[in-house]
Design a protein around this motif. Structure first.
Motif, PDB file in Angstrom:
ATOM      1  N   GLY A  32      -2.067   4.334 -10.812  1.00  0.00           N
ATOM      2  CA  GLY A  32      -0.832   5.108 -11.266  1.00  0.00           C
ATOM      3  C   GLY A  32      -0.481   5.619 -12.714  1.00  0.00           C
ATOM      4  O   GLY A  32      -0.227   6.563 -12.832  1.00  0.00           O
TER       5      GLY A  32
ATOM      6  N   SER B 138       0.493   4.139  -3.787  1.00  0.00           N
ATOM      7  CA  SER B 138       0.171   5.647  -3.775  1.00  0.00           C
ATOM      8  C   SER B 138       1.073   6.410  -4.712  1.00  0.00           C
ATOM      9  O   SER B 138       0.996   7.685  -4.846  1.00  0.00           O
ATOM     10  CB  SER B 138       0.040   6.314  -2.348  1.00  0.00           C
ATOM     11  OG  SER B 138       1.225   6.065  -1.668  1.00  0.00           O
ATOM     12  N   ARG B 139       2.330   5.831  -4.809  1.00  0.00           N
ATOM     13  CA  ARG B 139       3.585   6.534  -5.706  1.00  0.00           C
ATOM     14  C   ARG B 139       3.670   5.946  -7.029  1.00  0.00           C
ATOM     15  O   ARG B 139       4.597   6.153  -7.531  1.00  0.00           O
ATOM     16  CB  ARG B 139       4.728   6.633  -4.723  1.00  0.00           C
ATOM     17  CG  ARG B 139       4.416   7.324  -3.215  1.00  0.00           C
ATOM     18  CD  ARG B 139       5.723   7.655  -2.804  1.00  0.00           C
ATOM     19  NE  ARG B 139       6.219   6.641  -2.240  1.00  0.00           N
ATOM     20  CZ  ARG B 139       6.025   6.107  -0.867  1.00  0.00           C
ATOM     21  NH1 ARG B 139       5.261   6.970  -0.260  1.00  0.00           N
ATOM     22  NH2 ARG B 139       6.596   5.077  -0.374  1.00  0.00           N
TER      23      ARG B 139
ATOM     24  N   GLN C  95       0.760  -1.126  -0.071  1.00  0.00           N
ATOM     25  CA  GLN C  95      -0.027  -0.061  -0.184  1.00  0.00           C
ATOM     26  C   GLN C  95       0.890   1.199   0.067  1.00  0.00           C
ATOM     27  O   GLN C  95       0.510   2.393  -0.644  1.00  0.00           O
ATOM     28  CB  GLN C  95      -0.982   0.088   1.223  1.00  0.00           C
ATOM     29  CG  GLN C  95      -2.034   1.012   0.907  1.00  0.00           C
ATOM     30  CD  GLN C  95      -3.161   0.738  -0.181  1.00  0.00           C
ATOM     31  OE1 GLN C  95      -3.509  -0.227  -0.413  1.00  0.00           O
ATOM     32  NE2 GLN C  95      -3.243   1.854  -0.983  1.00  0.00           N
TER      33      GLN C  95
ATOM     34  N   ALA D  43      -4.526  -1.401  -8.862  1.00  0.00           N
ATOM     35  CA  ALA D  43      -3.658  -0.344  -8.038  1.00  0.00           C
ATOM     36  C   ALA D  43      -2.583   0.029  -8.992  1.00  0.00           C
ATOM     37  O   ALA D  43      -2.116   1.192  -8.856  1.00  0.00           O
ATOM     38  CB  ALA D  43      -3.108  -1.091  -6.591  1.00  0.00           C
TER      39      ALA D  43
END
Length: 240
Positions: free
Chosen positions: A155, A93-94, A89, A151
């Motif tokens: 990105g 996010s990056r 996780q 996920a």
């Protein structure tokens, strides 16, 4: 990649009644024990008696929460899904930058090096045993991989939407390719007991993504960190 996390497979026993806090703790302990054993020995190599002993519960307790081994295996799939995704996780996010993608890949490689390339991916290992044997577990594993892929795709889609990837770049295909590189690379790395298959598979896909960087984001030599201008806004682009 399989650090213990709270059991998310449900909060009721086999009789359908909602569990007390103590009951939930016992159920989670059983699932965690089963997950650890199945990761080391495989599903076929793990008996309910093995789980009972490892979890330090009675047979009546075990079967209060799980009617049979199939029910326990499906709880393990849910447990490992949350473990694998929770572990990643912070990187998820990056994943909207080349540097973030490279850092995520490095995290996976370093983690499995720390395990001496034993065990592989908990979800991949379960899938190799269950995909043909348990349709319900196969569907749950397919859903887990879909969450993982989503996920990664999020990105890449953000990079594409900002114009950092060229128009022909397909975030959906790239995300699936990255996930396939992880799974295939880990299988070969585990079999050969060397990290090269995983490292090369990930680096090859990342190099392809770098080749799709928009002309507006001018590429710089490998290893450099440079400021460029995209749509009038300075953007830092890192190459690893």
């Amino acid at each position: 990649m399989s650090s213990p996390v709270p059991d998310a497979a449900g909060a009721s026993g086999e009789d359908g009644r909602r569990l007390t806090r103590k009951g939930q703790a016992t159920r989670t302990r059983i699932v965690a024990a089963a997950a650890g054993l199945m990761y080391k020995r495989g599903v076929a190599g793990t008996s309910t008696e093995d789980v009972r002993v490892t979890a330090s519960v009675s047979s009546s307790q075990l079967y209060h929460y799980f009617a049979d081994k199939n029910a326990l295996v499906r709880a393990v799939v849910a447990y490992q899904t949350e473990a694998v995704l929770t572990f990643q996780q912070p990187q998820f996010s990056r994943l909207d930058s080349l540097a973030g993608l490279a850092a995520w890949a490095d995290t996976l490689v370093d983690f499995h090096l720390g395990l001496h390339l034993r065990g592989g991916c908990p979800l991949g290992s379960l899938a190799s045993e269950l995909a043909d044997a348990d349709p319900v577990a196969r569907e749950a594993l397919a859903a887990a991989f879909a969450r993982w892929e989503a996920a990664i795709r999020e990105g890449l889609a953000a990079m594409h939407a900002r114009g950092e990837l060229r128009g022909e770049a397909d975030p959906e295909r790239l995300a699936l390719t990255l996930l396939a590189a992880v799974q295939g690379g880990l299988l070969l790395a585990r079999t050969r007991r060397e990290v090269a298959p995983l490292r090369i598979a990930l680096d090859t896909v990342l190099d392809h993504i770098r080749s799709l960087v928009s002309d507006a984001v001018r590429p710089y030599p490998v290893g450099s960190t440079s400021a460029v201008v995209t749509s009038g806004v300075p953007v830092r682009v890192e190459r690893h």
